[in-house]
Each structure stands twice: as C-alpha cells, then as structure tokens.
Design a protein around this motif. Sequence first.
Motif, PDB file in Angstrom:
ATOM      1  N   HIS A 109       2.002  -6.768   3.680  1.00 11.92           N
ATOM      2  CA  HIS A 109       2.262  -7.200   2.080  1.00 11.92           C
ATOM      3  C   HIS A 109       1.805  -5.988   1.584  1.00 11.92           C
ATOM      4  CE1 HIS A 109       3.622 -11.299   2.864  1.00 11.92           C
ATOM      5  NE2 HIS A 109       2.651 -11.162   3.550  1.00 11.92           N
ATOM      6  N   TYR A 110       2.510  -5.273   0.669  1.00  9.89           N
ATOM      7  CA  TYR A 110       2.356  -4.140  -0.251  1.00  9.89           C
ATOM      8  C   TYR A 110       1.327  -4.939  -1.456  1.00  9.89           C
ATOM      9  CZ  TYR A 110       2.691   0.132  -2.944  1.00  9.89           C
ATOM     10  OH  TYR A 110       2.399   1.197  -3.862  1.00  9.89           O
ATOM     11  N   ILE A 167       9.245   0.930   8.744  1.00  9.96           N
ATOM     12  CA  ILE A 167       9.325  -0.149   7.655  1.00  9.96           C
ATOM     13  C   ILE A 167       9.253   0.007   6.433  1.00  9.96           C
ATOM     14  CG2 ILE A 167       8.944  -2.068   9.651  1.00  9.96           C
ATOM     15  CD1 ILE A 167       6.144  -2.483   8.371  1.00  9.96           C
ATOM     16  N   ARG A 168       9.972  -0.820   5.674  1.00  8.03           N
ATOM     17  CA  ARG A 168       9.927  -0.577   4.000  1.00  8.03           C
ATOM     18  C   ARG A 168       9.408  -1.825   3.667  1.00  8.03           C
ATOM     19  NH1 ARG A 168      12.741  -1.747  -0.670  1.00  8.03           N
ATOM     20  NH2 ARG A 168      12.936  -0.026  -2.116  1.00  8.03           N
ATOM     21  N   VAL A 169       8.125  -1.773   3.010  1.00  7.53           N
ATOM     22  CA  VAL A 169       7.368  -3.025   2.502  1.00  7.53           C
ATOM     23  C   VAL A 169       7.580  -2.892   1.058  1.00  7.53           C
ATOM     24  CG1 VAL A 169       5.154  -4.266   2.655  1.00  7.53           C
ATOM     25  CG2 VAL A 169       5.972  -2.910   4.661  1.00  7.53           C
ATOM     26  N   PRO A 175       9.727  -9.921   2.257  1.00  6.47           N
ATOM     27  CA  PRO A 175       9.394  -9.588   3.690  1.00  6.47           C
ATOM     28  C   PRO A 175       9.785  -8.106   3.708  1.00  6.47           C
ATOM     29  CG  PRO A 175      11.412 -10.721   3.178  1.00  6.47           C
ATOM     30  CD  PRO A 175      10.612 -10.991   2.149  1.00  6.47           C
ATOM     31  N   ALA A 176       9.091  -7.352   4.573  1.00  5.74           N
ATOM     32  CA  ALA A 176       9.364  -6.177   5.067  1.00  5.74           C
ATOM     33  C   ALA A 176      10.586  -5.860   5.779  1.00  5.74           C
ATOM     34  CB  ALA A 176       8.289  -5.510   5.996  1.00  5.74           C
ATOM     35  N   SER A 177      11.346  -4.756   5.830  1.00  8.23           N
ATOM     36  CA  SER A 177      12.379  -4.622   6.727  1.00  8.23           C
ATOM     37  C   SER A 177      12.240  -3.180   7.403  1.00  8.23           C
ATOM     38  CB  SER A 177      13.698  -4.654   5.822  1.00  8.23           C
ATOM     39  OG  SER A 177      13.523  -3.709   4.633  1.00  8.23           O
ATOM     40  N   PHE A 178      13.097  -3.180   8.450  1.00  9.76           N
ATOM     41  CA  PHE A 178      13.134  -1.887   9.270  1.00  9.76           C
ATOM     42  C   PHE A 178      14.130  -0.930   8.374  1.00  9.76           C
ATOM     43  CE2 PHE A 178      12.032  -4.622  12.806  1.00  9.76           C
ATOM     44  CZ  PHE A 178      10.813  -4.050  13.000  1.00  9.76           C
ATOM     45  N   ILE A 179      13.981   0.446   8.581  1.00  8.37           N
ATOM     46  CA  ILE A 179      14.644   1.306   8.028  1.00  8.37           C
ATOM     47  C   ILE A 179      14.842   2.507   8.785  1.00  8.37           C
ATOM     48  CG2 ILE A 179      14.044   0.615   5.609  1.00  8.37           C
ATOM     49  CD1 ILE A 179      12.454   3.158   5.227  1.00  8.37           C
ATOM     50  N   ASP A 180      15.768   3.484   8.532  1.00  7.62           N
ATOM     51  CA  ASP A 180      15.762   4.716   9.237  1.00  7.62           C
ATOM     52  C   ASP A 180      15.366   5.670   8.326  1.00  7.62           C
ATOM     53  OD1 ASP A 180      16.850   6.576  10.867  1.00  7.62           O
ATOM     54  OD2 ASP A 180      18.743   6.598  10.771  1.00  7.62           O
TER      55      ASP A 180
END
Length: 187
Positions: A109-110, A167-169, A175-180
């Motif tokens: 968590h950010y 990941i982008r938090v 919730p965090a998510s995967f990114i390119d």
Amino acid sequence: MNSKSKNELLVLIVLLALLSISVYSQFSSNEQSNNISSRSKSSSRGTVAVNEVLNVDSLSNEVPQFSGVKRNIFQFGAGAGSAESQTPMIRIPEAEPEVDERPSVPTVHYLGFYYEKESGLKLAALSNSGRIYVGRVGQILSGKYEVMQIADDHVILKVLNEEAKTIRVPLGKAPASFIDWKKEQEE
C-alpha cells in the motif's frame, strides 16, 4: 327528584353492586390459590393433605397404535424405509480447482510521499504486512521492491523475484496492478 336523577342513582347503585361482586370474587380466588399453594408446599415436604386426590388413572393407559403409517420418518440408517421408496444416489462430479494463471499481486500500500528537509529528496512511504518502508527512487525496500517512480497519486515498484514484474500501487488501500514499465516510459 326528577326522573333523570333517579336514573343516575339507579345506574350508580348497579355499578357499586358490580364493583363489590368483583372485589369479593377477586378476594375469594386469591384465598383459594393461597390454599392450593400451601397444600403443594406441604406435599413437597413429604406429607400429603387428606383432601387431596391424586389422578393416576392415566398411568395405566396404553399408548394407541397408529394404523396408517408405512414407515418411520425418524428412523435413520439401513432400515429407514423400503427399497422402492429410497431414491437413487446421484453423484455430482467434483469441480476441478481453478488455477489462477495470473501471478498474485503483492499486498503493498502506498501511504504517501514527503520531501526530506536537508537534501530535498522525494521519499515514498509504503506498507507491506504491517511494516512501513520509506525509500527514494532507485532504492531497494525490504529486499523485495525497487522504487522506480514516485508520483502524487501512485508509486511504481519493480518486484525483485524471478519474474521481475513492475507494479503500479495507487495511493491508499486500492489494489496494486501489474504494468508494462517500458511502455509507460515511452509515453
């Protein structure tokens, strides 16, 4: 006396008579209940009153048998009913456990960012499993995450494992998510 006052007097006398009968019946019923309770107290001590008659006739009666009953619904087990009344057991195939193809996103968590007083560096505050980590861009936190970018509403982290996903938090408990990461750098 006129007829109206005579009628009122007659109604008053009738009401007084009804009231006295009510009080008398209430008093006599209380006396009877007191006598019964005193008898039951004395019989509970082991002495039986002379005037008390016990009704024991129902103890010698036999229980009537039911004539139209085909099976006992309260009997469980093998003898629960005839073979024709039992329904066949249907087997339901067990569902195969679903395999999640996506890798699980870490629960990071950010919490926010702040600037250091002396150097003016922007530092991000993160929480993971009840611990709070603070770091700048390029720093590795807890040996698991490398801070790639710190923004006002999100932080970009590189997960240091065999997959090395980014990941982008978002800020808060979202919730965090995967990114390119490479695609975001080009934009």
